[in-house]
Enzyme design. Structure first.
Site, PDB file in Angstrom:
ATOM      1  N   THR A 171       0.560  -1.536   0.222  1.00  0.00           N
ATOM      2  CA  THR A 171      -0.391   0.170   0.144  1.00  0.00           C
ATOM      3  C   THR A 171       1.076   1.589   0.454  1.00  0.00           C
ATOM      4  OG1 THR A 171      -2.039   0.807   0.844  1.00  0.00           O
ATOM      5  CG2 THR A 171       0.063   0.117   2.803  1.00  0.00           C
ATOM      6  N   TYR A 172       0.418   2.265  -0.459  1.00  0.00           N
ATOM      7  CA  TYR A 172       0.609   3.926  -0.696  1.00  0.00           C
ATOM      8  C   TYR A 172       0.397   4.833  -0.523  1.00  0.00           C
ATOM      9  CZ  TYR A 172      -0.020   4.504  -5.411  1.00  0.00           C
ATOM     10  OH  TYR A 172      -1.078   4.597  -5.986  1.00  0.00           O
TER      11      TYR A 172
ATOM     12  N   ARG B 283       5.377  -0.878  -8.623  1.00  0.00           N
ATOM     13  CA  ARG B 283       3.986  -1.428  -8.262  1.00  0.00           C
ATOM     14  C   ARG B 283       3.650  -2.648  -7.507  1.00  0.00           C
ATOM     15  NH1 ARG B 283       1.150   1.780 -11.023  1.00  0.00           N
ATOM     16  NH2 ARG B 283      -0.701   1.623 -11.984  1.00  0.00           N
TER      17      ARG B 283
ATOM     18  N   ARG C 131       5.888  -6.853  -2.207  1.00  0.00           N
ATOM     19  CA  ARG C 131       5.513  -7.986  -1.417  1.00  0.00           C
ATOM     20  C   ARG C 131       6.755  -9.185  -1.903  1.00  0.00           C
ATOM     21  NH1 ARG C 131       2.852  -6.688  -6.910  1.00  0.00           N
ATOM     22  NH2 ARG C 131       0.602  -5.912  -6.245  1.00  0.00           N
TER      23      ARG C 131
ATOM     24  N   ASP D 235      -4.168  -6.725  -3.379  1.00  0.00           N
ATOM     25  CA  ASP D 235      -3.754  -5.069  -3.450  1.00  0.00           C
ATOM     26  C   ASP D 235      -4.946  -4.723  -2.566  1.00  0.00           C
ATOM     27  OD1 ASP D 235      -1.925  -5.998  -4.839  1.00  0.00           O
ATOM     28  OD2 ASP D 235      -2.732  -5.529  -7.384  1.00  0.00           O
ATOM     29  N   ASP D 236      -4.706  -3.622  -2.339  1.00  0.00           N
ATOM     30  CA  ASP D 236      -5.967  -2.523  -0.980  1.00  0.00           C
ATOM     31  C   ASP D 236      -7.087  -2.576  -2.181  1.00  0.00           C
ATOM     32  OD1 ASP D 236      -4.735  -0.074  -2.370  1.00  0.00           O
ATOM     33  OD2 ASP D 236      -3.836   0.720  -0.811  1.00  0.00           O
ATOM     34  N   ASP D 237      -6.683  -2.123  -3.351  1.00  0.00           N
ATOM     35  CA  ASP D 237      -7.583  -1.229  -3.818  1.00  0.00           C
ATOM     36  C   ASP D 237      -9.510  -2.662  -4.772  1.00  0.00           C
ATOM     37  OD1 ASP D 237      -5.794  -2.265  -5.955  1.00  0.00           O
ATOM     38  OD2 ASP D 237      -6.476  -0.666  -7.199  1.00  0.00           O
TER      39      ASP D 237
ATOM     40  N   GLU E 242       3.911 -12.031 -11.880  1.00  0.00           N
ATOM     41  CA  GLU E 242       3.414 -13.515 -11.479  1.00  0.00           C
ATOM     42  C   GLU E 242       3.406 -14.387 -12.122  1.00  0.00           C
ATOM     43  OE1 GLU E 242       1.851 -10.659 -13.210  1.00  0.00           O
ATOM     44  OE2 GLU E 242       0.015  -9.916 -11.683  1.00  0.00           O
TER      45      GLU E 242
ATOM     46  N   HIS F 168     -10.802  -7.182 -10.104  1.00  0.00           N
ATOM     47  CA  HIS F 168      -9.614  -6.292 -10.384  1.00  0.00           C
ATOM     48  C   HIS F 168     -10.472  -5.247 -11.247  1.00  0.00           C
ATOM     49  CE1 HIS F 168      -5.199  -6.169 -11.073  1.00  0.00           C
ATOM     50  NE2 HIS F 168      -5.899  -5.140 -10.777  1.00  0.00           N
TER      51      HIS F 168
HETATM   52  N1  UDP Z   1       1.550  -0.421  -4.720  1.00  0.00           N
HETATM   53  C1  UDP Z   1       2.763   0.380  -3.898  1.00  0.00           C
HETATM   54  N2  UDP Z   1       3.146   1.329  -4.721  1.00  0.00           N
HETATM   55  C2  UDP Z   1       3.253   1.873  -5.015  1.00  0.00           C
HETATM   56  C3  UDP Z   1       2.603   1.446  -6.234  1.00  0.00           C
HETATM   57  C4  UDP Z   1       1.432   0.453  -6.252  1.00  0.00           C
HETATM   58  O1  UDP Z   1       2.303   0.320  -2.641  1.00  0.00           O
HETATM   59  O2  UDP Z   1       3.954   2.611  -6.086  1.00  0.00           O
HETATM   60  C5  UDP Z   1      -0.011  -0.987  -4.110  1.00  0.00           C
HETATM   61  C6  UDP Z   1      -1.444  -0.694  -4.566  1.00  0.00           C
HETATM   62  O3  UDP Z   1      -1.316  -0.029  -3.018  1.00  0.00           O
HETATM   63  C7  UDP Z   1      -2.385  -1.862  -4.771  1.00  0.00           C
HETATM   64  C8  UDP Z   1      -0.747  -2.331  -5.492  1.00  0.00           C
HETATM   65  O4  UDP Z   1       0.372  -1.810  -4.411  1.00  0.00           O
HETATM   66  O5  UDP Z   1      -2.115  -2.817  -2.899  1.00  0.00           O
HETATM   67  C9  UDP Z   1      -1.472  -2.590  -6.931  1.00  0.00           C
HETATM   68  O6  UDP Z   1      -1.237  -1.215  -7.498  1.00  0.00           O
HETATM   69  P1  UDP Z   1      -1.733  -1.036  -8.578  1.00  0.00           P
HETATM   70  O7  UDP Z   1      -3.825  -1.228  -7.851  1.00  0.00           O
HETATM   71  O8  UDP Z   1      -1.919   0.414  -9.118  1.00  0.00           O
HETATM   72  O9  UDP Z   1      -1.770  -1.503 -10.069  1.00  0.00           O
HETATM   73  P2  UDP Z   1      -2.840  -2.532 -10.692  1.00  0.00           P
HETATM   74  O10 UDP Z   1      -4.070  -2.868  -9.775  1.00  0.00           O
HETATM   75  O11 UDP Z   1      -2.920  -1.295 -11.501  1.00  0.00           O
HETATM   76  O12 UDP Z   1      -2.347  -3.898 -11.749  1.00  0.00           O
END
Ligand code: UDP
Length: 252
Positions: A11-12, A75, A80, A100-102, A201, A229
């Site tokens: 997370t960030y 990312r 991880r 992922d947090d989102d 992955e 996602h």
């Molecule tokens: N994340 C992070 N730092 C970053 C970019 C992403 O910690 O500079 C984390 C973000 O919070 C999430 C995961 O990495 O938990 C995936 O990021 P993102 O959703 O932006 O990637 P996508 O879903 O587009 O692959």
């Protein structure tokens, strides 16, 4: 006894962070224990994240990844990897899942991954808000067997396994007790690839299993979408000038 779940979340600090961490935390709170939430931040542990975690009422570890960022499109890969080191070093025993947090997760997902023996995978719905459609990424299944992959055109040629970061989970003992899985320790790198975007992955999974026969498709027949996602594209929103907050809302 119920198998422990080890949920890893990079997370960030950004405006939506408190929203995301609260939403995910409340789902994890509904999952029957034992569960440990490993939340990893870059460079420093923020007080905002620490406060959210402390108040959540679940078991957690708040880790920091201090690796120098050469690649800004990282990312969460280093984060991880930091969690993987932690799991290995402390020999945490359970099912590891990268959440992922989102993204959005159903409770059934956590019930299902608890039943994984070695390595489990399932299809994830990739949602693009602007296109108003969902694409599946992950296995095509016959019962608990993986017989093929849902894939999108672009990546068809190169990736060995078409799995999203949130579309697989595995037994943590593969990391620190590989002999149990008849894998020689030296053959393992056990880290997510930091170089090739989109290949993290598959490169990681290739270190955990040899082929589809060692995978457990879950739930039976991959008949259900258990997590989503979301690629949010919210830059068109209009705000009055001066009311914009860049950082985690808990900071105000
Ligand atoms: N994340 C992070 N730092 C970053 C970019 C992403 O910690 O500079 C984390 C973000 O919070 C999430 C995961 O990495 O938990 C995936 O990021 P993102 O959703 O932006 O990637 P996508 O879903 O587009 O692959």
């Amino acid at each position: 006894a119920r198998k422990q779940l080890i949920v890893v979340t990079p997370t960030y600090n950004r405006a939506l962070q408190a929203f995301y961490l609260n939403r995910l935390g409340h789902v994890l709170r509904l999952v029957p224990p034992p569960l440990v939430w490993i939340v990893v931040e870059m460079n420093a542990a923020s007080t905002e994240t620490a406060d959210i975690l402390r108040g959540m009422g679940i078991m957690y570890r708040h880790l920091v990844c201090t690796k120098n960022l050469t690649d800004i499109k990282d990312r969460g890969v280093h984060q991880r990897n930091r969690a993987l080191e932690h799991i290995e070093h402390h020999k945490l025993d359970g099912i590891v899942y990268f959440a992922d947090d989102d993204n959005v997760y159903s409770l059934q997902l956590f019930e299902t991954i608890r039943e994984i023996s070695r390595f489990g995978t399932w299809p994830v719905a990739m949602l693009a808000q602007s296109k108003n459609k969902a694409t599946l990424e992950g296995p095509v299944c016959n019962g608990s067997q993986v017989i093929g992959w849902h894939t999108n055109e672009k990546s068809k040629r190169l990736r060995r396994f078409h799995v999203d970061m949130s579309g697989f989970a595995f037994n943590s003992t593969i990391l620190w007790d590989p002999k149990r899985w008849k894998k020689p320790t030296s053959a393992l790198i056990r880290q997510l690839d930091t170089v090739k975007e989109g290949f993290q992955e598959t490169t990681f999974i290739e270190q955990l299993v040899e082929d589809e026969s060692q995978m457990e498709a879950t739930p039976l027949g991959c008949s259900k979408i258990m997590n989503w996602h979301l690629h949010l594209e919210a830059h068109e929103l209009g705000y009055p000038k001066g009311w914009l907050l860049q950082k985690n809302l808990d900071a105000v």
